[in-house]
Design a protein around this motif. Sequence first.
Motif, PDB file in Angstrom:
ATOM      1  N   ASN A 232       0.827  -1.204   0.000  1.00 34.16           N
ATOM      2  CA  ASN A 232       0.000   0.000   0.000  1.00 34.16           C
ATOM      3  C   ASN A 232       0.864   1.258   0.000  1.00 34.16           C
ATOM      4  O   ASN A 232       0.585   2.213  -0.729  1.00 34.16           O
ATOM      5  CB  ASN A 232      -0.948  -0.023   1.195  1.00 34.16           C
ATOM      6  CG  ASN A 232      -2.004   1.044   1.096  1.00 34.16           C
ATOM      7  OD1 ASN A 232      -1.769   2.185   1.501  1.00 34.16           O
ATOM      8  ND2 ASN A 232      -3.152   0.689   0.555  1.00 34.16           N
TER       9      ASN A 232
ATOM     10  N   THR B 196      -4.146  -4.380  11.811  1.00 32.52           N
ATOM     11  CA  THR B 196      -4.019  -3.149  11.070  1.00 32.52           C
ATOM     12  C   THR B 196      -4.983  -3.130   9.888  1.00 32.52           C
ATOM     13  O   THR B 196      -5.165  -4.148   9.207  1.00 32.52           O
ATOM     14  CB  THR B 196      -2.571  -2.922  10.588  1.00 32.52           C
ATOM     15  OG1 THR B 196      -2.530  -1.721   9.832  1.00 32.52           O
ATOM     16  CG2 THR B 196      -2.051  -4.046   9.727  1.00 32.52           C
ATOM     17  N   GLY B 197      -5.599  -1.981   9.661  1.00 31.73           N
ATOM     18  CA  GLY B 197      -6.549  -1.837   8.574  1.00 31.73           C
ATOM     19  C   GLY B 197      -5.953  -2.184   7.225  1.00 31.73           C
ATOM     20  O   GLY B 197      -6.648  -2.692   6.343  1.00 31.73           O
ATOM     21  N   TYR B 198      -4.661  -1.919   7.043  1.00 31.24           N
ATOM     22  CA  TYR B 198      -3.990  -2.258   5.788  1.00 31.24           C
ATOM     23  C   TYR B 198      -4.190  -3.744   5.465  1.00 31.24           C
ATOM     24  O   TYR B 198      -4.603  -4.107   4.373  1.00 31.24           O
ATOM     25  CB  TYR B 198      -2.475  -2.028   5.898  1.00 31.24           C
ATOM     26  CG  TYR B 198      -1.993  -0.615   5.957  1.00 31.24           C
ATOM     27  CD1 TYR B 198      -1.621   0.065   4.799  1.00 31.24           C
ATOM     28  CD2 TYR B 198      -1.833   0.042   7.179  1.00 31.24           C
ATOM     29  CE1 TYR B 198      -1.113   1.355   4.846  1.00 31.24           C
ATOM     30  CE2 TYR B 198      -1.334   1.335   7.236  1.00 31.24           C
ATOM     31  CZ  TYR B 198      -0.978   1.989   6.063  1.00 31.24           C
ATOM     32  OH  TYR B 198      -0.482   3.259   6.118  1.00 31.24           O
TER      33      TYR B 198
ATOM     34  N   LEU C 278      -8.123  -5.046   5.385  1.00 30.11           N
ATOM     35  CA  LEU C 278      -8.806  -4.655   4.148  1.00 30.11           C
ATOM     36  C   LEU C 278      -8.231  -5.401   2.947  1.00 30.11           C
ATOM     37  O   LEU C 278      -8.982  -5.856   2.076  1.00 30.11           O
ATOM     38  CB  LEU C 278      -8.728  -3.142   3.945  1.00 30.11           C
ATOM     39  CG  LEU C 278      -9.468  -2.576   2.731  1.00 30.11           C
ATOM     40  CD1 LEU C 278     -10.908  -3.054   2.656  1.00 30.11           C
ATOM     41  CD2 LEU C 278      -9.424  -1.058   2.762  1.00 30.11           C
TER      42      LEU C 278
ATOM     43  N   THR D 271     -10.724  -2.891  13.497  1.00 30.06           N
ATOM     44  CA  THR D 271      -9.406  -2.802  12.878  1.00 30.06           C
ATOM     45  C   THR D 271      -8.638  -1.659  13.522  1.00 30.06           C
ATOM     46  O   THR D 271      -9.227  -0.695  14.007  1.00 30.06           O
ATOM     47  CB  THR D 271      -9.498  -2.545  11.360  1.00 30.06           C
ATOM     48  OG1 THR D 271     -10.119  -1.298  11.129  1.00 30.06           O
ATOM     49  CG2 THR D 271     -10.250  -3.657  10.656  1.00 30.06           C
TER      50      THR D 271
ATOM     51  N   SER E 210      -6.117   3.295  10.452  1.00 29.28           N
ATOM     52  CA  SER E 210      -5.554   3.496   9.122  1.00 29.28           C
ATOM     53  C   SER E 210      -5.614   2.271   8.225  1.00 29.28           C
ATOM     54  O   SER E 210      -5.167   1.183   8.578  1.00 29.28           O
ATOM     55  CB  SER E 210      -4.110   4.006   9.154  1.00 29.28           C
ATOM     56  OG  SER E 210      -3.701   4.356   7.853  1.00 29.28           O
ATOM     57  N   THR E 211      -6.202   2.488   7.064  1.00 30.29           N
ATOM     58  CA  THR E 211      -6.173   1.492   5.998  1.00 30.29           C
ATOM     59  C   THR E 211      -5.169   1.920   4.942  1.00 30.29           C
ATOM     60  O   THR E 211      -5.001   1.258   3.937  1.00 30.29           O
ATOM     61  CB  THR E 211      -7.555   1.350   5.340  1.00 30.29           C
ATOM     62  OG1 THR E 211      -7.999   2.638   4.922  1.00 30.29           O
ATOM     63  CG2 THR E 211      -8.558   0.727   6.281  1.00 30.29           C
TER      64      THR E 211
ATOM     65  N   PHE F 204      -6.491   4.413   0.421  1.00 29.35           N
ATOM     66  CA  PHE F 204      -7.750   3.721   0.122  1.00 29.35           C
ATOM     67  C   PHE F 204      -7.901   3.471  -1.376  1.00 29.35           C
ATOM     68  O   PHE F 204      -8.443   2.456  -1.802  1.00 29.35           O
ATOM     69  CB  PHE F 204      -8.898   4.590   0.654  1.00 29.35           C
ATOM     70  CG  PHE F 204     -10.123   3.853   1.089  1.00 29.35           C
ATOM     71  CD1 PHE F 204     -10.105   2.518   1.436  1.00 29.35           C
ATOM     72  CD2 PHE F 204     -11.330   4.532   1.157  1.00 29.35           C
ATOM     73  CE1 PHE F 204     -11.256   1.867   1.841  1.00 29.35           C
ATOM     74  CE2 PHE F 204     -12.486   3.893   1.563  1.00 29.35           C
ATOM     75  CZ  PHE F 204     -12.451   2.562   1.899  1.00 29.35           C
TER      76      PHE F 204
ATOM     77  N   SER G 251     -15.097   4.718   4.635  1.00 34.80           N
ATOM     78  CA  SER G 251     -14.400   4.407   5.874  1.00 34.80           C
ATOM     79  C   SER G 251     -14.651   5.525   6.878  1.00 34.80           C
ATOM     80  O   SER G 251     -14.671   6.702   6.514  1.00 34.80           O
ATOM     81  CB  SER G 251     -12.897   4.284   5.607  1.00 34.80           C
ATOM     82  OG  SER G 251     -12.215   4.013   6.802  1.00 34.80           O
TER      83      SER G 251
END
Length: 195
Positions: A13, A67-69, A72, A96, A99-100, A103, A121
Amino acid sequence: GYNKPEQVAIAANIVEAELCGKSTHGILRLQLLKLLIAQGKIVPDSPKPVYRRRSANYLLVNGKGGTGYAVLAASLKRALQDYQQRPVQIVGLTNTAPSTGYFGAFARTAALNNCIFIGFSNSAGGLVPQGSREALWGLNPTAIGLPFKKNPIVIDFSAGSTTWGTLMKHAHEQELIPVNVAIDANGEMTQDAKA
């Protein structure tokens, strides 16, 4: 302290954000992740997410504090696999860590797989209503990915006139932020990203 799937999701990401010109969500975010780990808001090497199919088209994912990373990324991968049997997928994530990341990267992945992605989100406070000093609303990022010929159309935005990443970047580089996008603790307009 992240496990291998978390490391891969975060690195992928961050690199995509940098390559897409979203440096506010790129390498700079490593500082934020380190800070959130030190504050105990992120616990690396979290348990694997739990997937519960709520209906034929709705998947609820309990991130178990991960973690959102990574949550997701794993959820999108699963939705893309399920897409073959169920052409409409609604995926909800809960529990979560903050932070993802970028996005738009997830929207792009879906669009490259000939799927339409519409993602919403929520986020912690950051937006201050007119006349207030208190951050009541989150920036709440939204991303849309649409398949289109060779390159997908990706739209990635938030509700604010700036992002946390932009403030972090300006603070790190000791640059002034644009006029009329931020206030300080006293409710006064500021161009100081740290304030």
